[in-house]
Scaffold this motif. Structure first.
Motif, mmCIF file in Angstrom:
data_model
loop_
_atom_site.group_PDB
_atom_site.id
_atom_site.type_symbol
_atom_site.label_atom_id
_atom_site.label_comp_id
_atom_site.label_asym_id
_atom_site.label_seq_id
_atom_site.Cartn_x
_atom_site.Cartn_y
_atom_site.Cartn_z
ATOM 1 N N GLU A 88 30.677 48.121 8.310
ATOM 2 C CA GLU A 88 30.691 47.288 6.949
ATOM 3 C C GLU A 88 29.294 46.516 6.548
ATOM 4 O O GLU A 88 29.282 46.130 5.480
ATOM 5 C CB GLU A 88 32.033 46.552 6.661
ATOM 6 N N ASP A 89 28.948 46.317 7.705
ATOM 7 C CA ASP A 89 27.374 45.558 7.381
ATOM 8 C C ASP A 89 26.271 46.552 6.835
ATOM 9 O O ASP A 89 25.237 45.951 6.834
ATOM 10 C CB ASP A 89 27.126 44.708 8.845
ATOM 11 N N THR A 90 26.422 47.847 6.969
ATOM 12 C CA THR A 90 25.553 48.548 6.349
ATOM 13 C C THR A 90 25.256 48.349 5.172
ATOM 14 O O THR A 90 25.789 48.292 4.101
ATOM 15 C CB THR A 90 25.827 50.060 6.714
ATOM 16 N N ALA A 91 23.629 48.338 4.631
ATOM 17 C CA ALA A 91 23.415 47.797 3.652
ATOM 18 C C ALA A 91 21.611 47.739 3.573
ATOM 19 O O ALA A 91 21.302 47.658 4.821
ATOM 20 C CB ALA A 91 23.621 46.560 3.017
ATOM 21 N N VAL A 92 21.140 47.840 2.607
ATOM 22 C CA VAL A 92 19.477 47.238 2.515
ATOM 23 C C VAL A 92 19.825 45.653 2.358
ATOM 24 O O VAL A 92 20.366 44.980 1.542
ATOM 25 C CB VAL A 92 19.014 47.846 1.222
ATOM 26 N N TYR A 93 19.009 45.004 3.392
ATOM 27 C CA TYR A 93 18.549 43.709 3.449
ATOM 28 C C TYR A 93 17.370 43.127 3.083
ATOM 29 O O TYR A 93 16.424 43.873 3.385
ATOM 30 C CB TYR A 93 18.893 43.142 5.083
ATOM 31 N N SER A 94 17.425 42.242 1.980
ATOM 32 C CA SER A 94 16.458 41.821 1.521
ATOM 33 C C SER A 94 16.263 40.186 1.652
ATOM 34 O O SER A 94 17.310 39.515 1.526
ATOM 35 C CB SER A 94 16.286 42.112 -0.237
ATOM 36 N N CYS A 95 15.215 39.675 1.455
ATOM 37 C CA CYS A 95 14.887 38.217 1.434
ATOM 38 C C CYS A 95 14.388 37.929 0.161
ATOM 39 O O CYS A 95 13.664 38.639 -0.525
ATOM 40 C CB CYS A 95 14.264 37.710 2.799
ATOM 41 N N ALA A 96 14.643 36.744 -0.235
ATOM 42 C CA ALA A 96 14.096 36.066 -1.489
ATOM 43 C C ALA A 96 13.482 34.642 -1.464
ATOM 44 O O ALA A 96 14.114 33.984 -0.476
ATOM 45 C CB ALA A 96 15.023 36.350 -2.678
ATOM 46 N N THR A 97 12.990 34.258 -2.173
ATOM 47 C CA THR A 97 12.528 32.650 -2.201
ATOM 48 C C THR A 97 13.110 31.881 -3.431
ATOM 49 O O THR A 97 12.985 32.598 -4.549
ATOM 50 C CB THR A 97 11.157 32.211 -1.842
ATOM 51 N N GLY A 117 11.415 40.544 -1.565
ATOM 52 C CA GLY A 117 10.819 41.366 -0.731
ATOM 53 C C GLY A 117 11.446 42.889 -1.157
ATOM 54 O O GLY A 117 12.388 42.817 -2.085
ATOM 55 N N GLN A 118 10.858 43.839 -0.532
ATOM 56 C CA GLN A 118 11.231 45.167 -0.758
ATOM 57 C C GLN A 118 12.498 45.661 -0.019
ATOM 58 O O GLN A 118 13.414 46.609 -0.308
ATOM 59 C CB GLN A 118 10.265 46.104 -0.405
ATOM 60 N N GLY A 119 13.099 44.816 1.036
ATOM 61 C CA GLY A 119 14.174 45.111 1.845
ATOM 62 C C GLY A 119 14.124 46.101 3.116
ATOM 63 O O GLY A 119 13.118 46.771 3.196
ATOM 64 N N THR A 120 14.973 45.946 4.094
ATOM 65 C CA THR A 120 14.917 46.628 5.262
ATOM 66 C C THR A 120 16.370 47.381 5.368
ATOM 67 O O THR A 120 17.562 46.556 5.168
ATOM 68 C CB THR A 120 14.399 45.816 6.404
ATOM 69 N N GLN A 121 16.369 48.439 5.712
ATOM 70 C CA GLN A 121 17.777 49.430 5.763
ATOM 71 C C GLN A 121 18.378 48.950 7.289
ATOM 72 O O GLN A 121 17.794 48.943 8.386
ATOM 73 C CB GLN A 121 17.629 50.848 5.730
ATOM 74 N N VAL A 122 19.342 48.558 7.173
ATOM 75 C CA VAL A 122 20.316 48.353 8.316
ATOM 76 C C VAL A 122 21.573 49.260 8.307
ATOM 77 O O VAL A 122 22.414 49.148 7.412
ATOM 78 C CB VAL A 122 21.042 46.726 8.433
ATOM 79 N N THR A 123 21.700 50.137 9.475
ATOM 80 C CA THR A 123 22.863 51.097 9.364
ATOM 81 C C THR A 123 23.616 50.896 10.802
ATOM 82 O O THR A 123 22.951 50.992 11.835
ATOM 83 C CB THR A 123 22.166 52.502 9.380
ATOM 84 N N VAL A 124 24.785 50.663 10.485
ATOM 85 C CA VAL A 124 25.598 50.565 11.647
ATOM 86 C C VAL A 124 26.551 51.532 11.928
ATOM 87 O O VAL A 124 27.569 51.820 11.219
ATOM 88 C CB VAL A 124 26.641 49.070 11.819
ATOM 89 N N SER A 125 26.545 52.366 12.739
ATOM 90 C CA SER A 125 27.280 53.766 12.802
ATOM 91 C C SER A 125 27.172 54.235 14.492
ATOM 92 O O SER A 125 26.307 53.949 15.290
ATOM 93 C CB SER A 125 26.619 54.694 12.214
ATOM 94 N N SER A 126 28.159 54.671 14.814
ATOM 95 C CA SER A 126 28.234 55.340 16.261
ATOM 96 C C SER A 126 27.822 56.572 16.135
ATOM 97 O O SER A 126 27.765 57.457 17.198
ATOM 98 C CB SER A 126 29.495 55.153 16.660
#
Length: 126
Positions: A88-97, A117-126
């Motif tokens: 459930e943590d799978t998402a595009v993660y972005s930072c901002a100021t 920022g443009q974001g970075t993909q995080v995928t949690v899967s087996s």
């Protein structure tokens, strides 16, 4: 050029860890509140964690002590260490100021942030 660049995302198995980086160029991060946000497919963007210019830290309840935010002003970078990752943590993660003053109230809200920022993909899967 004012820019935020995220890195460190990827594919990880459940229970694994990742460290995301948010590096600024064209300006210095130390005067800003920096927030991490995520957006999963079909869902609204949500706040994950934030750190103020004086190192006050805020976390969404769902991080449950698994995530740690930190900043390295010498490297002009903010990090998000994520442990015990779940699907459930799978998402595009972005930072901002943001220059907000009342970060203790709104640090995890999307609307006070104006540089993303443009974001970075995080995928949690087996």
């Amino acid at each position: 050029q004012v820019q935020l660049v995220e890195s460190g995302g990827g594919l990880v198995q459940p229970g694994g860890s990742l460290r995301l980086s948010c590096e600024a160029s064209g300006f210095t991060l130390d005067k800003y509140v920096v927030g991490w946000f995520r957006q999963a497919p079909g869902k609204k963007r949500e706040g994950v964690s934030a750190i103020s210019n004086r190192d006050s830290k805020y976390y969404a309840d769902f991080t449950k002590g698994r995530f740690t935010i930190s900043r390295d002003n010498a490297k002009n970078t903010v990090y998000l260490q994520m442990n015990s990752l779940a699907p459930e943590d799978t998402a595009v993660y972005s930072c901002a100021t943001s220059m907000m003053m009342n970060h203790h109230l709104y640090g995890l809200q999307v609307w006070p942030y104006d540089n993303w920022g443009q974001g970075t993909q995080v995928t949690v899967s087996s």
